[in-house]
Design a protein around this motif. Structure first.
Motif, PDB file in Angstrom:
ATOM      1  N   VAL A 109       0.861  -1.200   0.000  1.00  0.00           N
ATOM      2  CA  VAL A 109       0.000   0.000   0.000  1.00  0.00           C
ATOM      3  C   VAL A 109       0.888   1.239   0.000  1.00  0.00           C
ATOM      4  N   LEU A 110       0.528   2.186  -0.841  1.00  0.00           N
ATOM      5  CA  LEU A 110       1.157   3.513  -0.824  1.00  0.00           C
ATOM      6  C   LEU A 110       0.214   4.436  -0.075  1.00  0.00           C
ATOM      7  N   LEU A 111       0.751   5.100   0.950  1.00  0.00           N
ATOM      8  CA  LEU A 111      -0.071   6.061   1.703  1.00  0.00           C
ATOM      9  C   LEU A 111       0.370   7.472   1.360  1.00  0.00           C
ATOM     10  N   ASN A 112      -0.611   8.353   1.180  1.00  0.00           N
ATOM     11  CA  ASN A 112      -0.350   9.776   0.960  1.00  0.00           C
ATOM     12  C   ASN A 112      -1.044  10.567   2.054  1.00  0.00           C
ATOM     13  N   LEU A 113      -0.313  11.505   2.653  1.00  0.00           N
ATOM     14  CA  LEU A 113      -0.929  12.429   3.617  1.00  0.00           C
ATOM     15  C   LEU A 113      -0.930  13.819   2.983  1.00  0.00           C
ATOM     16  N   TYR A 114      -2.143  14.308   2.692  1.00  0.00           N
ATOM     17  CA  TYR A 114      -2.325  15.658   2.167  1.00  0.00           C
ATOM     18  C   TYR A 114      -2.623  16.530   3.374  1.00  0.00           C
ATOM     19  N   ARG A 115      -1.663  17.379   3.761  1.00  0.00           N
ATOM     20  CA  ARG A 115      -1.800  18.114   5.028  1.00  0.00           C
ATOM     21  C   ARG A 115      -2.920  19.133   4.975  1.00  0.00           C
ATOM     22  N   TRP A 123      -1.037  14.932 -12.490  1.00  0.00           N
ATOM     23  CA  TRP A 123      -1.541  13.954 -13.470  1.00  0.00           C
ATOM     24  C   TRP A 123      -0.549  12.815 -13.663  1.00  0.00           C
ATOM     25  N   HIS A 124      -1.039  11.598 -13.566  1.00  0.00           N
ATOM     26  CA  HIS A 124      -0.226  10.406 -13.823  1.00  0.00           C
ATOM     27  C   HIS A 124      -1.160   9.210 -13.981  1.00  0.00           C
ATOM     28  N   SER A 125      -0.590   8.094 -14.468  1.00  0.00           N
ATOM     29  CA  SER A 125      -1.313   6.813 -14.476  1.00  0.00           C
ATOM     30  C   SER A 125      -0.499   5.842 -13.637  1.00  0.00           C
ATOM     31  N   ASP A 126      -1.180   4.892 -13.035  1.00  0.00           N
ATOM     32  CA  ASP A 126      -0.470   3.860 -12.277  1.00  0.00           C
ATOM     33  C   ASP A 126      -0.205   2.701 -13.237  1.00  0.00           C
ATOM     34  N   ASP A 127       0.813   2.881 -14.086  1.00  0.00           N
ATOM     35  CA  ASP A 127       1.029   1.907 -15.169  1.00  0.00           C
ATOM     36  C   ASP A 127       2.455   1.354 -15.185  1.00  0.00           C
ATOM     37  N   THR A 147     -11.237  16.150  -4.380  1.00  0.00           N
ATOM     38  CA  THR A 147     -11.752  15.798  -5.703  1.00  0.00           C
ATOM     39  C   THR A 147     -10.689  15.019  -6.470  1.00  0.00           C
ATOM     40  N   PHE A 148     -11.090  13.832  -6.925  1.00  0.00           N
ATOM     41  CA  PHE A 148     -10.218  12.983  -7.722  1.00  0.00           C
ATOM     42  C   PHE A 148     -10.610  13.203  -9.173  1.00  0.00           C
ATOM     43  N   GLN A 149      -9.704  13.762  -9.961  1.00  0.00           N
ATOM     44  CA  GLN A 149     -10.035  14.055 -11.357  1.00  0.00           C
ATOM     45  C   GLN A 149      -9.405  13.013 -12.269  1.00  0.00           C
ATOM     46  N   ALA A 181      -5.561   9.136 -17.138  1.00  0.00           N
ATOM     47  CA  ALA A 181      -4.648   9.685 -16.127  1.00  0.00           C
ATOM     48  C   ALA A 181      -5.505  10.251 -15.002  1.00  0.00           C
ATOM     49  N   HIS A 182      -4.910  10.400 -13.821  1.00  0.00           N
ATOM     50  CA  HIS A 182      -5.667  10.964 -12.692  1.00  0.00           C
ATOM     51  C   HIS A 182      -4.799  11.934 -11.900  1.00  0.00           C
ATOM     52  N   GLN A 183      -5.476  12.807 -11.150  1.00  0.00           N
ATOM     53  CA  GLN A 183      -4.773  13.745 -10.265  1.00  0.00           C
ATOM     54  C   GLN A 183      -5.686  14.135  -9.112  1.00  0.00           C
ATOM     55  N   VAL A 184      -5.082  14.661  -8.052  1.00  0.00           N
ATOM     56  CA  VAL A 184      -5.827  15.332  -6.983  1.00  0.00           C
ATOM     57  C   VAL A 184      -5.294  16.767  -6.976  1.00  0.00           C
ATOM     58  N   PRO A 185      -6.065  17.715  -7.523  1.00  0.00           N
ATOM     59  CA  PRO A 185      -5.552  19.087  -7.648  1.00  0.00           C
ATOM     60  C   PRO A 185      -5.543  19.827  -6.310  1.00  0.00           C
ATOM     61  N   ALA A 193      -6.768  17.926   6.777  1.00  0.00           N
ATOM     62  CA  ALA A 193      -5.905  16.883   6.211  1.00  0.00           C
ATOM     63  C   ALA A 193      -6.717  15.716   5.647  1.00  0.00           C
ATOM     64  N   ARG A 194      -6.106  15.009   4.722  1.00  0.00           N
ATOM     65  CA  ARG A 194      -6.699  13.792   4.149  1.00  0.00           C
ATOM     66  C   ARG A 194      -5.608  12.739   4.035  1.00  0.00           C
ATOM     67  N   ILE A 195      -5.982  11.498   4.329  1.00  0.00           N
ATOM     68  CA  ILE A 195      -5.067  10.372   4.132  1.00  0.00           C
ATOM     69  C   ILE A 195      -5.655   9.479   3.063  1.00  0.00           C
ATOM     70  N   ASN A 196      -4.834   9.119   2.089  1.00  0.00           N
ATOM     71  CA  ASN A 196      -5.266   8.203   1.034  1.00  0.00           C
ATOM     72  C   ASN A 196      -4.344   6.985   1.024  1.00  0.00           C
ATOM     73  N   LEU A 197      -4.963   5.816   0.856  1.00  0.00           N
ATOM     74  CA  LEU A 197      -4.187   4.573   0.789  1.00  0.00           C
ATOM     75  C   LEU A 197      -4.507   3.899  -0.540  1.00  0.00           C
ATOM     76  N   PHE A 199      -4.037   0.518  -2.368  1.00  0.00           N
ATOM     77  CA  PHE A 199      -3.594  -0.875  -2.262  1.00  0.00           C
ATOM     78  C   PHE A 199      -3.273  -1.383  -3.657  1.00  0.00           C
ATOM     79  N   ARG A 200      -2.139  -2.094  -3.740  1.00  0.00           N
ATOM     80  CA  ARG A 200      -1.650  -2.567  -5.039  1.00  0.00           C
ATOM     81  C   ARG A 200      -1.072  -3.965  -4.893  1.00  0.00           C
ATOM     82  N   GLN A 201      -1.110  -4.744  -5.963  1.00  0.00           N
ATOM     83  CA  GLN A 201      -0.383  -6.010  -6.017  1.00  0.00           C
ATOM     84  C   GLN A 201       0.858  -5.759  -6.868  1.00  0.00           C
TER      85      GLN A 201
HETATM   86  O1  LIG Z   1      -4.915  10.602  -3.244  1.00  0.00           O
HETATM   87  C1  LIG Z   1      -5.489  10.039  -4.160  1.00  0.00           C
HETATM   88  O2  LIG Z   1      -6.701   9.889  -4.188  1.00  0.00           O
HETATM   89  C2  LIG Z   1      -4.681   9.559  -5.350  1.00  0.00           C
HETATM   90  C3  LIG Z   1      -3.319   9.070  -5.030  1.00  0.00           C
HETATM   91  C4  LIG Z   1      -2.590   8.623  -6.259  1.00  0.00           C
HETATM   92  O3  LIG Z   1      -2.968   8.913  -7.350  1.00  0.00           O
HETATM   93  C5  LIG Z   1      -1.403   7.805  -6.139  1.00  0.00           C
HETATM   94  O4  LIG Z   1      -0.915   7.595  -5.026  1.00  0.00           O
HETATM   95  O5  LIG Z   1      -0.908   7.334  -7.187  1.00  0.00           O
END
Ligand SMILES: O=C(O)CCC(=O)C(=O)O
Length: 211
Positions: A109-115, A123-127, A147-149, A181-185, A193-197, A199-201
């Motif tokens: 799992v990759l965790l992101n903390l948006y303070r 913008w990116h793809s998980d590829d 907002t997830f764009q 592609a996706h981004q969180v602007p 704050a927001r925490i996003n996780l 999960f990936r294989q």
């Molecule tokens: O925070 C999110 O919703 C997206 C996170 C994301 O795109 C990523 O970690 O690759």
């Protein structure tokens, strides 16, 4: 732009809401975790995760990414130069719920903390190759709604704007990462704050096969 909330009629918790969009497979569980669970997980993750500021090279110059990150998972599930830390009890509990509804297993799992709203992801793809051909990305959010764009790589009018709230789980699978592609602007309106996780294989480079 299609606002995802306009497409939804059923807001029950374990019922996936399908988001129709070309060349994608998108499902949203707006409330996979109850409010109480979400509050508890948010506090535990904020205080217990080994958050790191990450530096990347942009046009040869070191730049600090506008959020804090952390990687956890199985020891062999290294990814993009990151060595995962061992699963914690909370992460295993969150993973179990996600695996139950997605009917898949995840080894990292990759965790992101948006303070606050000044933190973002571009913008990116998980590829990446380590994710396999058609990866499932299961994305859990706790804390402030962001907002997830999404934008299609070739169909300019195909854009989505999906609110990811406290306790939600958003799943991207199938060929989505090839075409979108996706981004969180950044957002001036978001002060919390927001925490996003996600999960990936991960399929390490020396493994013979991946799906
Ligand atoms: O925070 C999110 O919703 C997206 C996170 C994301 O795109 C990523 O970690 O690759």
């Amino acid at each position: 732009m299609v606002m995802a909330e306009d497409l939804f009629s059923d807001h029950s918790s374990l019922q996936a809401q399908r988001i129709p969009a070309p060349q994608s497979d998108l499902r949203l569980f707006p409330q996979l975790f109850s409010l109480e669970e979400s509050d508890t997980f948010f506090a535990q993750l904020r205080d217990g995760i080994d958050w790191q500021a990450e530096e990347i090279l942009l046009y040869g110059k070191p730049v600090t990414v506008p959020r804090l990150i952390a990687w956890y998972g199985e020891s062999e599930a290294g990814y993009c130069m990151h060595t995962p830390l061992a699963w914690t009890r909370e992460l295993r509990a969150i993973k179990a719920r996600v695996e139950q509804v997605s009917e898949r297993t995840f080894n990292s799992v990759l965790l992101n903390l948006y303070r606050d709203g000044q933190d973002s992801v571009a913008w990116h793809s998980d590829d990446e190759a380590e994710l396999g051909r058609n990866p499932m990305i299961a994305s859990v959010s706790f804390g402030a709604e962001r907002t997830f764009q999404m934008k299609h790589r070739r169909i300019s009018e195909a854009r989505l704007s999906i609110p990811l709230g406290h306790g939600s789980c958003f799943i991207m699978q199938g060929e989505t990462q090839h075409h979108w592609a996706h981004q969180v602007p950044k957002s001036k309106k978001v002060l919390a704050a927001r925490i996003n996780l996600t999960f990936r294989q991960i399929y390490p480079a020396d493994w013979q096969t991946f799906g």
